[in-house]
Design a protein around this motif. Structure first.
Motif, PDB file in Angstrom:
ATOM      1  N   PHE A 178       0.802  -1.220   0.000  1.00 41.69           N
ATOM      2  CA  PHE A 178       0.000   0.000   0.000  1.00 41.69           C
ATOM      3  C   PHE A 178       0.840   1.280   0.000  1.00 41.69           C
ATOM      4  O   PHE A 178       0.328   2.350  -0.303  1.00 41.69           O
ATOM      5  CB  PHE A 178      -0.934   0.015   1.211  1.00 41.69           C
ATOM      6  CG  PHE A 178      -1.816  -1.200   1.300  1.00 41.69           C
ATOM      7  CD1 PHE A 178      -2.744  -1.469   0.307  1.00 41.69           C
ATOM      8  CD2 PHE A 178      -1.706  -2.088   2.352  1.00 41.69           C
ATOM      9  CE1 PHE A 178      -3.550  -2.583   0.373  1.00 41.69           C
ATOM     10  CE2 PHE A 178      -2.513  -3.207   2.436  1.00 41.69           C
ATOM     11  CZ  PHE A 178      -3.435  -3.459   1.441  1.00 41.69           C
ATOM     12  N   GLY A 179       2.111   1.169   0.370  1.00 43.02           N
ATOM     13  CA  GLY A 179       2.982   2.339   0.382  1.00 43.02           C
ATOM     14  C   GLY A 179       2.947   3.138   1.670  1.00 43.02           C
ATOM     15  O   GLY A 179       3.704   4.090   1.841  1.00 43.02           O
ATOM     16  N   TYR A 180       2.058   2.771   2.612  1.00 43.66           N
ATOM     17  CA  TYR A 180       1.916   3.530   3.856  1.00 43.66           C
ATOM     18  C   TYR A 180       2.832   2.987   4.951  1.00 43.66           C
ATOM     19  O   TYR A 180       3.068   1.780   5.040  1.00 43.66           O
ATOM     20  CB  TYR A 180       0.473   3.472   4.358  1.00 43.66           C
ATOM     21  CG  TYR A 180      -0.539   4.023   3.387  1.00 43.66           C
ATOM     22  CD1 TYR A 180      -0.602   5.390   3.120  1.00 43.66           C
ATOM     23  CD2 TYR A 180      -1.443   3.186   2.738  1.00 43.66           C
ATOM     24  CE1 TYR A 180      -1.528   5.894   2.228  1.00 43.66           C
ATOM     25  CE2 TYR A 180      -2.371   3.684   1.842  1.00 43.66           C
ATOM     26  CZ  TYR A 180      -2.415   5.044   1.592  1.00 43.66           C
ATOM     27  OH  TYR A 180      -3.328   5.540   0.704  1.00 43.66           O
ATOM     28  N   THR A 181       3.335   3.896   5.810  1.00 43.62           N
ATOM     29  CA  THR A 181       4.081   3.526   7.014  1.00 43.62           C
ATOM     30  C   THR A 181       3.276   3.952   8.232  1.00 43.62           C
ATOM     31  O   THR A 181       2.219   4.613   8.119  1.00 43.62           O
ATOM     32  CB  THR A 181       5.451   4.212   7.035  1.00 43.62           C
ATOM     33  OG1 THR A 181       5.254   5.635   7.119  1.00 43.62           O
ATOM     34  CG2 THR A 181       6.243   3.888   5.762  1.00 43.62           C
ATOM     35  N   LEU A 182       3.760   3.608   9.425  1.00 46.02           N
ATOM     36  CA  LEU A 182       3.062   4.015  10.650  1.00 46.02           C
ATOM     37  C   LEU A 182       2.953   5.533  10.751  1.00 46.02           C
ATOM     38  O   LEU A 182       1.963   6.059  11.274  1.00 46.02           O
ATOM     39  CB  LEU A 182       3.795   3.463  11.879  1.00 46.02           C
ATOM     40  CG  LEU A 182       3.583   1.972  12.185  1.00 46.02           C
ATOM     41  CD1 LEU A 182       4.463   1.544  13.338  1.00 46.02           C
ATOM     42  CD2 LEU A 182       2.125   1.666  12.493  1.00 46.02           C
ATOM     43  N   GLU A 183       3.968   6.249  10.238  1.00 48.56           N
ATOM     44  CA  GLU A 183       3.927   7.707  10.291  1.00 48.56           C
ATOM     45  C   GLU A 183       2.810   8.271   9.406  1.00 48.56           C
ATOM     46  O   GLU A 183       2.280   9.353   9.674  1.00 48.56           O
ATOM     47  CB  GLU A 183       5.273   8.298   9.849  1.00 48.56           C
ATOM     48  CG  GLU A 183       6.412   8.098  10.837  1.00 48.56           C
ATOM     49  CD  GLU A 183       6.913   6.660  10.843  1.00 48.56           C
ATOM     50  OE1 GLU A 183       6.635   5.927   9.864  1.00 48.56           O
ATOM     51  OE2 GLU A 183       7.569   6.260  11.823  1.00 48.56           O
TER      52      GLU A 183
END
Length: 689
Positions: A178-183
């Motif tokens: 998805f390309g998302y990180t926790l930040e």
């Protein structure tokens, strides 16, 4: 130290006053060290666990005997703190204990110093064997690490949420997919608002997360499954199979399986089925008009590509102009153009003509952008957002184009494939329909021609029957009087007269044989031929034919040889017709063999058959001609016909007569060396004579 735990001895030698037996029954290890760090007492439990004897340890530095090398520095540091009165006790210190065999056991130590009149006298140490506990702890830590790695490197995207639905962990696959990180995702509910574009589906899934076990969560399985679409950080959208469960009261785990390719494959399979169904339905349009076929195909093309509008156009023979033949039903509903144009010049067509000019499918997913080929849309035309144009080829020439537009998503290679295959099938059906119409027209014309030919054939048969009768009637007296003259019954003739009458008689017989051949051929076609069969001696038949031919020969010819075997069986056949067979064969041999050559007639018996071979040393027959020589009216070469004469009926009649007698006939030949004609006829068995 503010508070002292040091044990004050009321009188010296207290260790000698403590009951050794009591120490020995304790479950922990007991160890006394004097002020110098020497072992002054050990209990039985310590000796059991380490394998030492008391003499191995007593009065020896415990650092040297009981402490592994890597822990000696730490142990001495603690000892120094006791001596300096920096500490007077320790609790739960974990330092291994060195066994006699060199291995370690893990021990949790507690120690307290003791003094006499305030003077440090040593340390009392108790120890608990925690080896198994330690091993279990390490195994657990190893399992936890393994589990972490399994989760981290799982092929599924995994997210862990706390009780407030705040992400606390994303594995690598989640970020890769998805390309998302926790930040990027501070709160799952907010992320979901833009990750899933469907508000109803988004609310259903998020409500499931937030529900408590007593309501929508199944306590037996505690796992929920959903399928949804997720918008990725780069803007792409993926099909996802989501599994989520409450693993504890305050933890929720989410597993995202990327099923985009599977969904695409399912969709492609579904579209393939639709296309095949469309092609099957198309094949049922064989009796329909071309316009009906095209309208059906166009609607299917719009359906297969999930488009809103579409058209089909044909390219004219000059390949310079195109004619729009059909628009989709939705196109006609939306289009408000007055006086619609159907003829277009390819060079002047707008962006939709690129597939013709480039001779390949052209996708334009940004039709709204400026483009040099765009010519603008007429007033009332359907607004076009995206477009796909497909050229259809036949013999490397564009014959038709199909276009669709206004798909909700982008056009792709799957759309190209579906339309190309469908329209190729449509064109083939149209071609087949046109071919069938041409064949039908040709068949009707052929039937008319055949009817005329049958009429002409009947007229020809009637003519042949009449002409042969008319020819035969005057021929009989000509032949009869010629024989009388030739034999001298009407008076003596001189030598020249006899020769002249002989020529008349010879040609009368040739004409008679030709008329008989024509009559025989007519009887074959009419089915009126009848064979009167008798027992025949093949040698007599051959000798008679040879004698007649040689008798009538007016000039020197090739040598004729006979090779007969003795005691040949009889044949069952018609003498007249068999004489015709061998007369035709021998006439051909004489005709095509020079007077220096030879003709040999061989008769053999092969089982219950008689084999007659007529071999000559004549001009021979070309290989490519042999298979045709038994056909009616067939002649090898017009020049040969003019030179040697003939009408092409002789061998045809021979084949018909031989086969009517249950036999077979064939030829072998080598051009320039001669020919062999073989006749195989069934013999009469002796018991039937």
């Amino acid at each position: 130290m503010a508070v002292s735990n040091r044990l004050e001895l009321s009188h010296p030698g207290i260790e000698n006053k403590i009951s050794a037996k009591m120490m020995d029954i304790l479950p922990m290890m007991i160890l006394f060290l004097d002020a110098k760090g020497n072992v002054s007492f050990v209990n039985k439990r310590l000796l059991e666990l380490t394998g030492y004897e008391e003499k191995d340890i007593s009065d020896k530095q415990w650092f040297d005997v009981l402490v592994p090398d890597q822990f000696k520095s730490e142990s001495r540091s603690i000892w120094d703190k006791f001596i300096s009165d920096e500490i007077d006790s320790i609790e739960n210190l974990e330092i291994p204990l060195l066994k006699r065999d060199g291995t370690d056991i893990f021990v949790r130590w507690n120690a307290v110093s003791f003094a006499d009149d305030g003077i440090f006298k040593g340390i009392i140490i108790s120890g608990e064997d925690i080896t198994q506990q330690k091993l279990s702890q390490w195994e657990l830590e190893e399992s936890e690490l393994l589990f972490r790695n399994v989760v981290e490197f799982s092929p599924s995207s995994i997210a862990l949420l706390d009780s407030s639905y705040i992400p606390i962990y994303f594995n690598r696959k989640f970020t890769e997919t998805f390309g998302y990180t926790l930040e990027d995702v501070l709160e799952m509910g907010k992320w979901w608002e833009f990750a899933d574009s469907d508000p109803h589906r988004r609310k259903s899934i998020f409500d499931s997360w937030c529900s408590n076990p007593s309501s929508s969560w199944d306590e037996r399985s505690n796992v929920h499954k959903k399928e949804c679409k997720i918008s990725c950080k780069d803007g792409s959208v993926k099909d996802i199979k989501l599994n989520f469960a409450k693993i504890t009261d305050d933890k929720i785990i989410l597993l995202f399986n990327n099923i985009t390719e599977m969904k695409a494959a399912q969709k492609a399979f579904f579209l393939d089925e639709l296309r095949l169904e469309a092609l099957v339905e198309l094949n049922q349009f064989t009796g329909s008009m071309t316009n009906d076929i095209l309208n059906f195909s166009l609607e299917k093309a719009v359906e297969l590509t999930e488009s809103k509008v579409g058209y089909i156009a044909f390219i004219n023979e000059d390949n310079a102009t195109t004619s729009v033949y059909s628009w989709s039903e939705k196109s006609m509903e939306l289009c408000k153009v007055q006086n619609i144009t159907t003829e277009f010049n390819v060079g002047e067509m707008g962006l939709w003509g690129e597939s013709i000019r480039q001779r390949r499918p052209v996708i334009t997913n940004d039709y709204w952008r400026e483009h040099s080929f765009k010519k603008g849309l007429p007033e009332g035309h359907v607004d076009i957002r995206n477009h796909l144009g497909i050229p259809i080829f036949y013999n490397d020439k564009i014959v038709m184009i199909a276009g669709v537009g206004n798909k909700d998503s982008d056009y792709n290679s799957s759309d190209i494939r579906q339309i190309t295959l469908l329209m190729q099938g449509t064109w083939e059906l149209i071609q087949r329909k046109q071919s069938e119409e041409q064949i039908k027209a040709y068949a009707e014309e052929l039937a008319r021609n055949n009817k005329e030919l049958e009429s002409l054939d009947r007229m020809k048969d009637e003519f042949m029957a009449n002409i042969t009768h008319e020819l035969k009637t005057p021929l009989i007296p000509i032949k009869g009087y010629s024989e009388l003259l030739f034999e001298g019954h009407l008076g003596a003739l001189d030598k020249d007269q006899i020769k002249s009458v002989g020529v008349i008689l010879q040609n009368a017989k040739r004409l008679h044989k030709l008329i008989d051949s024509l009559l025989y051929m007519q009887n074959i076609y009419s089915g009126n031929i009848q064979y009167h069969l008798d027992s025949i001696d093949i040698v007599n038949v051959l000798d008679k034919v040879i004698d007649d031919l040689l008798y009538m020969r007016s000039e020197k010819g090739p040598v004729v040889n006979k090779e007969y075997i003795l005691s040949l069986p009889f044949l069952c056949g018609n003498v007249t017709y068999l004489e015709q067979v061998f007369s035709h064969i021998l006439e051909n041999a004489l005709k095509f063999t020079s007077h220096e050559g030879s003709i040999t007639i061989i008769v053999l018996q092969e089982g219950n058959k008689i084999h007659v071979v007529v071999r000559d040393t004549g001009i021979g027959i070309p290989k490519d001609e042999i298979q045709h020589i038994f056909k009616r009216f067939y002649q090898m070469d017009g020049s040969l016909t003019r030179r040697y004469g003939g009408n092409g009926l002789g061998l045809y009649l021979c084949k018909s007569i031989v086969e009517a007698h249950g036999g077979s006939i064939w030829a072998t030949s080598e051009e320039g060396k001669g020919t062999e004609i073989h006749v195989l006829l069934p013999a009469i068995k002796e018991e039937n004579i």
